[in-house]
Design a protein around this motif. Structure first.
Motif, PDB file in Angstrom:
ATOM      1  N   ASN A   1      65.057  55.437  56.155  1.00 56.36           N
ATOM      2  CA  ASN A   1      63.436  54.909  56.695  1.00 56.36           C
ATOM      3  C   ASN A   1      63.120  56.401  57.683  1.00 56.36           C
ATOM      4  OD1 ASN A   1      61.756  53.650  55.988  1.00 56.36           O
ATOM      5  ND2 ASN A   1      62.825  52.273  57.838  1.00 56.36           N
ATOM      6  N   GLY A   2      64.041  57.099  58.308  1.00 53.01           N
ATOM      7  CA  GLY A   2      63.257  58.509  59.072  1.00 53.01           C
ATOM      8  C   GLY A   2      63.047  59.523  58.710  1.00 53.01           C
ATOM      9  N   ASP A   3      64.239  59.321  56.852  1.00 58.79           N
ATOM     10  CA  ASP A   3      64.540  60.944  56.305  1.00 58.79           C
ATOM     11  C   ASP A   3      62.990  60.421  55.804  1.00 58.79           C
ATOM     12  OD1 ASP A   3      66.951  61.471  57.451  1.00 58.79           O
ATOM     13  OD2 ASP A   3      67.654  60.481  55.091  1.00 58.79           O
ATOM     14  N   VAL A   4      62.447  59.280  55.453  1.00 52.61           N
ATOM     15  CA  VAL A   4      61.551  59.255  53.988  1.00 52.61           C
ATOM     16  C   VAL A   4      60.602  59.547  55.417  1.00 52.61           C
ATOM     17  CG1 VAL A   4      59.396  57.367  52.781  1.00 52.61           C
ATOM     18  CG2 VAL A   4      61.953  57.726  52.529  1.00 52.61           C
ATOM     19  N   ALA A   5      60.258  59.200  56.376  1.00 56.42           N
ATOM     20  CA  ALA A   5      59.078  59.087  57.766  1.00 56.42           C
ATOM     21  C   ALA A   5      58.691  61.315  57.847  1.00 56.42           C
ATOM     22  CB  ALA A   5      59.204  58.547  58.801  1.00 56.42           C
ATOM     23  N   GLU A  33      51.172  62.052  47.994  1.00 55.94           N
ATOM     24  CA  GLU A  33      52.128  61.581  47.946  1.00 55.94           C
ATOM     25  C   GLU A  33      53.085  61.630  49.914  1.00 55.94           C
ATOM     26  OE1 GLU A  33      56.173  64.587  46.675  1.00 55.94           O
ATOM     27  OE2 GLU A  33      54.291  65.375  46.010  1.00 55.94           O
ATOM     28  N   ALA A  34      51.385  61.798  50.279  1.00 50.79           N
ATOM     29  CA  ALA A  34      52.867  61.943  51.936  1.00 50.79           C
ATOM     30  C   ALA A  34      52.684  59.993  52.505  1.00 50.79           C
ATOM     31  CB  ALA A  34      52.352  63.266  52.379  1.00 50.79           C
ATOM     32  N   VAL A  35      51.128  60.170  51.830  1.00 47.40           N
ATOM     33  CA  VAL A  35      50.667  58.834  52.048  1.00 47.40           C
ATOM     34  C   VAL A  35      51.567  57.573  51.938  1.00 47.40           C
ATOM     35  CG1 VAL A  35      48.908  57.216  51.410  1.00 47.40           C
ATOM     36  CG2 VAL A  35      48.182  59.189  52.629  1.00 47.40           C
ATOM     37  N   GLU A  36      52.311  57.929  49.920  1.00 46.51           N
ATOM     38  CA  GLU A  36      52.926  56.852  49.789  1.00 46.51           C
ATOM     39  C   GLU A  36      54.239  56.602  50.550  1.00 46.51           C
ATOM     40  OE1 GLU A  36      54.424  54.470  47.403  1.00 46.51           O
ATOM     41  OE2 GLU A  36      52.207  54.354  47.971  1.00 46.51           O
ATOM     42  N   LEU A  37      54.782  58.513  50.779  1.00 43.66           N
ATOM     43  CA  LEU A  37      55.977  58.585  51.588  1.00 43.66           C
ATOM     44  C   LEU A  37      56.125  57.749  52.893  1.00 43.66           C
ATOM     45  CD1 LEU A  37      57.119  62.160  50.560  1.00 43.66           C
ATOM     46  CD2 LEU A  37      58.170  59.511  50.063  1.00 43.66           C
ATOM     47  N   ALA A  38      54.820  57.864  53.606  1.00 41.61           N
ATOM     48  CA  ALA A  38      54.845  56.973  54.424  1.00 41.61           C
ATOM     49  C   ALA A  38      54.806  55.433  54.966  1.00 41.61           C
ATOM     50  CB  ALA A  38      53.316  57.538  55.625  1.00 41.61           C
ATOM     51  N   ARG A  39      54.033  55.288  53.741  1.00 37.85           N
ATOM     52  CA  ARG A  39      53.399  53.823  53.128  1.00 37.85           C
ATOM     53  C   ARG A  39      55.291  53.189  52.961  1.00 37.85           C
ATOM     54  NH1 ARG A  39      50.707  53.307  48.559  1.00 37.85           N
ATOM     55  NH2 ARG A  39      48.725  53.831  50.281  1.00 37.85           N
ATOM     56  N   ARG A  40      56.187  53.572  52.503  1.00 35.96           N
ATOM     57  CA  ARG A  40      57.549  53.788  52.130  1.00 35.96           C
ATOM     58  C   ARG A  40      58.252  53.331  53.202  1.00 35.96           C
ATOM     59  NH1 ARG A  40      60.076  57.225  47.290  1.00 35.96           N
ATOM     60  NH2 ARG A  40      57.478  57.632  47.226  1.00 35.96           N
ATOM     61  N   LEU A  46      51.290  57.342  61.193  1.00 33.46           N
ATOM     62  CA  LEU A  46      52.055  58.640  60.472  1.00 33.46           C
ATOM     63  C   LEU A  46      50.505  58.315  58.735  1.00 33.46           C
ATOM     64  CD1 LEU A  46      52.555  60.953  59.151  1.00 33.46           C
ATOM     65  CD2 LEU A  46      54.985  60.016  58.494  1.00 33.46           C
ATOM     66  N   GLN A  47      50.872  56.965  58.644  1.00 30.72           N
ATOM     67  CA  GLN A  47      50.102  56.390  57.635  1.00 30.72           C
ATOM     68  C   GLN A  47      48.243  56.605  57.636  1.00 30.72           C
ATOM     69  OE1 GLN A  47      51.448  53.194  55.271  1.00 30.72           O
ATOM     70  NE2 GLN A  47      49.382  53.224  53.821  1.00 30.72           N
ATOM     71  N   ALA A  48      48.277  56.067  58.639  1.00 30.81           N
ATOM     72  CA  ALA A  48      46.826  56.449  59.239  1.00 30.81           C
ATOM     73  C   ALA A  48      46.428  57.520  59.226  1.00 30.81           C
ATOM     74  CB  ALA A  48      46.433  55.246  60.745  1.00 30.81           C
TER      75      ALA A  48
END
Length: 115
Positions: A1-5, A33-40, A46-48
């Motif tokens: 999770n931290g790696d994805v963020a 692409e970053a939004v999708e990763l933040a969602r995951r 971060l997504q906002a």
């Protein structure tokens, strides 16, 4: 999770650099692409913040309607009500504060020194 963020944050930085370099379409793709990763990663703040970056970029690309949709989504994610009525008649404290430039939204938006 931290790696994805962390990857999402790195992509947001890349999107900022791309925008500074005058490549807004590339910046838009990278930011999505970053939004999708933040969602995951389930990183709502971060997504906002990324939605706010997307809104700024869409605005520069001449799509104010899409920009407003992204700003509204970001405000909802952050638990804020969209301030359309306030925007029509800003008070003294609102002139200096715009939700899309919230300092807590991460340092991922760009401002052009050339403007």
């Amino acid at each position: 999770n931290g790696d994805v963020a962390g990857h999402a944050r790195a992509l947001s930085e890349l999107a900022r650099v791309q925008e500074y370099a005058g490549r807004p379409e590339e910046s838009l793709r990278t930011c999505r692409e970053a939004v999708e990763l933040a969602r995951r990663a389930e990183d709502t703040r971060l997504q906002a913040a990324l939605y706010l970056r997307l809104a700024d970029t869409l605005e520069r690309l001449g799509d104010p309607a899409a920009a407003q949709l992204h700003r509204g989504a970001a405000q909802r994610m952050l638990g804020e009500e969209p301030q359309e009525s306030d925007a029509a008649e800003p008070g003294p404290e609102q002139e200096a504060f715009e939700p899309e430039h919230d300092a807590n939204a991460c340092e991922i938006r760009s401002t052009s020194a050339k403007d």
